[in-house]
Design an enzyme around this catalytic site. Sequence first.
Site, PDB file in Angstrom:
ATOM      1  N   HIS A   2       2.539   5.519  -2.186  1.00 28.78           N
ATOM      2  CA  HIS A   2       3.320   4.417  -2.757  1.00 28.78           C
ATOM      3  C   HIS A   2       2.542   3.525  -3.711  1.00 28.78           C
ATOM      4  CE1 HIS A   2       6.889   4.702  -0.045  1.00 28.78           C
ATOM      5  NE2 HIS A   2       6.006   5.289   0.737  1.00 28.78           N
ATOM      6  N   LYS A  44      10.135 -11.077  -5.177  1.00 28.85           N
ATOM      7  CA  LYS A  44       9.313  -9.960  -4.708  1.00 28.85           C
ATOM      8  C   LYS A  44       8.024 -10.572  -4.174  1.00 28.85           C
ATOM      9  CE  LYS A  44       9.532  -8.193  -8.963  1.00 28.85           C
ATOM     10  NZ  LYS A  44       9.723  -6.753  -8.902  1.00 28.85           N
ATOM     11  N   ARG A  45       7.177  -9.782  -3.509  1.00 24.06           N
ATOM     12  CA  ARG A  45       5.896 -10.330  -3.080  1.00 24.06           C
ATOM     13  C   ARG A  45       5.148 -10.894  -4.288  1.00 24.06           C
ATOM     14  NH1 ARG A  45       4.312  -9.585   2.498  1.00 24.06           N
ATOM     15  NH2 ARG A  45       2.340 -10.398   1.728  1.00 24.06           N
ATOM     16  N   LYS A  75      18.314  -2.923  -7.020  1.00 22.73           N
ATOM     17  CA  LYS A  75      19.306  -3.792  -6.377  1.00 22.73           C
ATOM     18  C   LYS A  75      19.933  -4.752  -7.384  1.00 22.73           C
ATOM     19  CE  LYS A  75      16.731  -3.244  -2.167  1.00 22.73           C
ATOM     20  NZ  LYS A  75      15.864  -3.771  -1.124  1.00 22.73           N
ATOM     21  N   LYS A  95       2.332  -7.966 -10.388  1.00 23.72           N
ATOM     22  CA  LYS A  95       3.758  -8.182 -10.618  1.00 23.72           C
ATOM     23  C   LYS A  95       4.006  -9.307 -11.631  1.00 23.72           C
ATOM     24  CE  LYS A  95       5.152  -6.547  -5.972  1.00 23.72           C
ATOM     25  NZ  LYS A  95       6.238  -5.562  -6.131  1.00 23.72           N
ATOM     26  N   THR A 139      11.999  -1.343  -5.990  1.00 23.95           N
ATOM     27  CA  THR A 139      13.345  -1.059  -5.488  1.00 23.95           C
ATOM     28  C   THR A 139      14.230  -2.283  -5.718  1.00 23.95           C
ATOM     29  OG1 THR A 139      12.493  -1.684  -3.305  1.00 23.95           O
ATOM     30  CG2 THR A 139      12.792   0.665  -3.741  1.00 23.95           C
TER      31      THR A 139
HETATM   32  C1  OX2 Z   1       5.468  -0.434  -2.558  1.00 27.53           C
HETATM   33  C2  OX2 Z   1       5.220  -0.260  -4.035  1.00 27.53           C
HETATM   34  O1  OX2 Z   1       4.381  -1.257  -4.526  1.00 27.53           O
HETATM   35  C3  OX2 Z   1       6.548  -0.336  -4.769  1.00 27.53           C
HETATM   36  O2  OX2 Z   1       6.364  -0.084  -6.133  1.00 27.53           O
HETATM   37  C4  OX2 Z   1       7.519   0.668  -4.195  1.00 27.53           C
HETATM   38  O3  OX2 Z   1       8.791   0.477  -4.743  1.00 27.53           O
HETATM   39  C5  OX2 Z   1       7.603   0.537  -2.691  1.00 27.53           C
HETATM   40  O4  OX2 Z   1       6.326   0.613  -2.104  1.00 27.53           O
HETATM   41  C6  OX2 Z   1       8.455   1.633  -2.074  1.00 27.53           C
HETATM   42  O5  OX2 Z   1       8.047   2.882  -2.511  1.00 27.53           O
HETATM   43  N1  OX2 Z   1       2.833  -0.969  -0.203  1.00 27.53           N
HETATM   44  N2  OX2 Z   1       3.969  -1.311  -0.760  1.00 27.53           N
HETATM   45  C7  OX2 Z   1       4.237  -0.432  -1.719  1.00 27.53           C
HETATM   46  O6  OX2 Z   1       3.268   0.440  -1.751  1.00 27.53           O
HETATM   47  C8  OX2 Z   1       2.392   0.083  -0.777  1.00 27.53           C
HETATM   48  C9  OX2 Z   1       1.174   0.788  -0.413  1.00 27.53           C
HETATM   49  N1  PLP Z   2      11.196  -7.703  -0.140  1.00 27.20           N
HETATM   50  C1  PLP Z   2      12.493  -7.650   0.124  1.00 27.20           C
HETATM   51  C2  PLP Z   2      13.071  -8.562   1.170  1.00 27.20           C
HETATM   52  C3  PLP Z   2      13.322  -6.763  -0.551  1.00 27.20           C
HETATM   53  O1  PLP Z   2      14.624  -6.679  -0.270  1.00 27.20           O
HETATM   54  C4  PLP Z   2      12.743  -5.943  -1.549  1.00 27.20           C
HETATM   55  C5  PLP Z   2      13.606  -5.057  -2.318  1.00 27.20           C
HETATM   56  O2  PLP Z   2      13.519  -3.899  -2.385  1.00 27.20           O
HETATM   57  C6  PLP Z   2      11.377  -6.027  -1.789  1.00 27.20           C
HETATM   58  C7  PLP Z   2      10.630  -6.925  -1.073  1.00 27.20           C
HETATM   59  C8  PLP Z   2      10.706  -5.199  -2.842  1.00 27.20           C
HETATM   60  O3  PLP Z   2      10.895  -5.767  -4.107  1.00 27.20           O
HETATM   61  P1  PLP Z   2      10.224  -5.163  -5.421  1.00 27.20           P
HETATM   62  O4  PLP Z   2      10.684  -3.745  -5.528  1.00 27.20           O
HETATM   63  O5  PLP Z   2      10.814  -6.006  -6.507  1.00 27.20           O
HETATM   64  O6  PLP Z   2       8.767  -5.323  -5.272  1.00 27.20           O
END
Ligand code: OX2
Ligand code: PLP
Length: 839
Positions: free
Chosen positions: A374, A565-566, A677, A571, A673
Amino acid sequence: HLPMAFNTTNPLIQVEDDRTGLSVETLKRALADNLFYLQGKFPAIATKNDCYMALAYTIRDRLLQRWLNTFQTYLNCDNRVVCYLSAEYLLGPHLGNNLINLGLWEPVQQAVEESGLSLDELIDIEEEPGLGNGGLGRLAACFMDSLATLEIPAIGYGIRYEFGIFDQEIKDGWQVEITDKWLQLGNPWEIARPESAVLVKLGGHTEPYTDDQGNYRVRWIAGSLVKGIPYDTPILGYKVSTANNLRLWKSEAAESFDFQRFNVGDYYGAVQDKMSSENLTKVLYPNDEQIQGKELRLAQQYFFVSCSLQDMIRIHLSDNPTLENFHEHFAVQMNDTHPSIAVAELMRLLVDEHHYEWQRAWAITEATFGFTNHTLLPEALEKWSLPLFGEMLPRHLEIIYEINQRFLDQVRMKYPNDGDRLARLSIIDEAGEKSVRMAYLATVGSHAINGVAALHSQLVKETILKDFYELWPEKFSNKTNGVTPRRWMVLSNPRLSNLISSRIGDGWIKNLDELKQLEPFADLAGFRQDWCKVKREVKQDLARYIHTRTDLVVNPDSLFDVQVKRIHEYKRQHLNILHVIHLYLQIKNNPNLDVTPRTFIYGGKAAPGYFTAKLIIKLINSVADVVNNDPTIGDRLKVIFLPDYNVKFGQRVYPAADLSEQISTAGKEASGTGNMKFSMNGALTIGTLDGANIEIREEVGAENFFLFGLTTPEVEKTLAEGYQPWEYYNNNANLKAVVDLINSGFFSHGDTALFRPLMDSLLGQDPYLVFADFQAYVDCQNQVGEAYKDQENWARMAILNVARMGKFSSDRTIREYAEDIWAIKPVVIELEDLCPDGQ
Ligand code: OX2
Ligand code: PLP
C-alpha cells in the site's frame, strides 16, 4: 409490562417470531423486549444509549439468522474461503449500514418513530469502532462489505483493540489526543467465543531434538504464553443472506502459566503477567505510514497472525484429514506487511507442529498467500531489528534464515556471480543495524503481489520490488482500490441516492456501472436543477453540523473546498493552506476583488509523534482565526478545521463537498480512496497525477477534472537535479508574500518562531515539492473559482463525475482479487430455520 409498542392486538396479524420478524409490529415488540430484558430498563428511565442498544440487538437478531445460515452452508460445502489478514479495520458505525443491507430502513424507522424515538438520533449515538488509522483500514472494511455482497466466503481476521484510534480535540489550535473508549458502553455487534480461544507463544529459545522416527526437529520453548479470545462480528452483504465473519482477537493471560507463581506466593508477579498479556491488544498504534519499531507492535502483529492461522488450521482439520490441501481451502491475503510474519508462522506450524517436510510446507505456504503493498514511502516500509526480532520470535528468525538461504540459492542459480543482487534481494538487510525486511518476506512467501492503483503497481515493479519483479514478473499485478457504494452513497447521501434511483432505478447500488445511465441526464436542465437542490440541502446539513461543533456560520452557497484525510506532508495540506493565505492577501490588497466565496474545510488526525503534521494543524487553525474574523473578508472566505475526522464525519462531509482536494506529490499516494468517495458524491477533483486520481480522471474525462502539478517523472527529475525550493520563493512574488506573512508572525500573535520549523523545512528541503507546485496549484484554483460561477456547467460536470464512477466500487476490486488471485467462487446462502422448534 411495557407502555411502549403494545398495540399488537390486531387478530389479523399473525404473530411473527420476535427475533426474526420484519413487520413494524414485530420490530416494535422486539425493541421493547430488548430494552426491558437486555438493557434492564423501561422507557421512562431509558437513556438514548439504552434505546440504541435495544435497537442494535433487535437488528443483530435478524443478522444472526443470516450469519448462522452462512456458517452452516460453509461447513457443508467444500468451497474455498478468503481469509483477509489486516491489523486494521476502520469499520464505522454498524447500525445504519446493517439497516441498508437488510433492506429494513423503512419498517425500522416506522417502528422506532411509533415507539417515540428518532432513528437518526439512535444511529448517531453509536460509537464507531475506530480500529484503524485511515485509508488502509477503511479499505479492509469496504472489502468486507463487498465480499459479503458478492457472496464470497470470507473471514476477516484482525485485532480487537481496546482503544482504537484516538479522539482528536483541538485546543488553542493544537491537536490533543484523547483515549478512544469505544467499548465503554458495550458493543452489541460482537459475540465473544472464549471456547475457541488459542494460545500464542512468545520469547524463550529453541532446542533441536530427534523424534521417534529419527528425524531432526526443532522445539520452541516459549518464555511466555498469551491467550487469544476471538470476538466475532457479522458482516452482512447488501440484499443477500450472506453474513461473513469478522473475527478480532483480544489477548488475555493464559492462566495456567501464572498459577505456578501464584502458588509460590508471587501474587503480584502473577497479576503483572496477566496485565502484560492484556496489554498486547490494548491500543492501536496511531501512526499512519510510519513504522514504530516497538516491541509491542511486533507482538501485536505476531499475536493476531498466529491466532488466525491456528484458527484456520483448526477449521481445516475439522473436516480434512491433513493439511496437505490447506491452500485449496484457504486463500490468505496480507493487507500490507503488518501480517507478513504469517509466512514464517505457517511454515513453523506446518514443519514444527505438523511435521511437514520443508519443501512441501513451502509449496503450501506460497500457494496460500497473496500480498498487497500500500505504500512506497521508505518510512512506512517495515523492518525489524534482528536482536528485537530474535528475542521475541527466536524460532521464526531461524525459519526466516532458512527461507532466505533457499531463496538466495535460487537467485544464485539464475544470476551467478551477482553479489550485489543477492544483497539487494536478501530478506535480511545486512547493512547497518541488521534487520528483517518484511515486504521481502511477504513477497517471497506469496504467489501474488499487487499494488492498489495502476501507477502505484507500476512503481512497485520499478522501485521497491524491482529485483523481485525481474525474478517473477508473473506474480505481480494491479488491483485498483474501490469503496462500497452502500456506506458511501446510500447510507451517507440518501438525498442524492434517491434522486439517482428516481431516474435510473436502484440497480446501481449493486452494480455501480449502471450509474452510466445518468449521463444523458447531465444535459437536462430540470435534472440539473434537482441535482443542485439536493446538493444545497446536503451542504446545509453540513453547515448546521459545523455550527453545532464550532459555532461558526458558513454560507451554503459558497464553494465547499474540502481536504479530509490523515495529516501528512506528502498529502500536502500545507500547499492548500498556502493557497488560502494567497487568496486572503489578494482580497486584502484589493478589497473589491470579485472572488468566488469559499469555505475551506479541513479534517484529519496527525500521528501523535509527528511534529510537523501537528504544526500544520496549528497553522490551519491560526489562519482560520485570522481569516474568519477579518471584516474585510466577510463571507468570502471561511476556514474550518473540524476536529476528530473519522468515518462518521466522513459520511457527512464527502456528500457536501463541491471540490475534493487530492493534491499529494505525484508518486507518493499509492491510491487514495477518499478521492473516490468525493467524486461518487458529485464533487469535482482538484488533483495531481497521483494514485487513483489518474484513473478517476481517465474515467470522468479530463474536462471534468482540475489537473495541476508535476508528474512523477518530473518530481524525480526535479529532485535529482538538486531542487532548491528557495529559488521558487525568490522568483515568485505570490509565494514570497505568503511565506513572509507567516514568518512575520501575522498568524501567531507576533510570534515569529512558531511556524519557523515548517517554513524552514519548506525553504530548505521541501521534499514534497510544495513550492515547486505552488503556482500551478494557484492557477488551477483560479480556474476552479471561475468554473464555479457557471453553476449550470458545474452541475453538469458533477453529474458526469458520478455517472462515470462505476469502476471505483469495491465490488469491482473484489471481483478482480477473486478471479486473479484467490480463484474463488460465490456460494449462495439460502435462509432456512436452523432451530425450527425454537430450541
Ligand atoms: C494507504 C495509502 O497511503 C493510500 O494511498 C491507499 O489508498 C490506502 O492505503 C488503501 O490502499 N498505510 N496506509 C496506506 O498505506 C499504508 C502502508
Ligand atoms: N479516514 C477515513 C475516516 C476515511 O473514510 C478515508 C477514506 O477513504 C480515509 C481516511 C482515507 O482518505 P484518503 O484516501 O484521502 O487518504
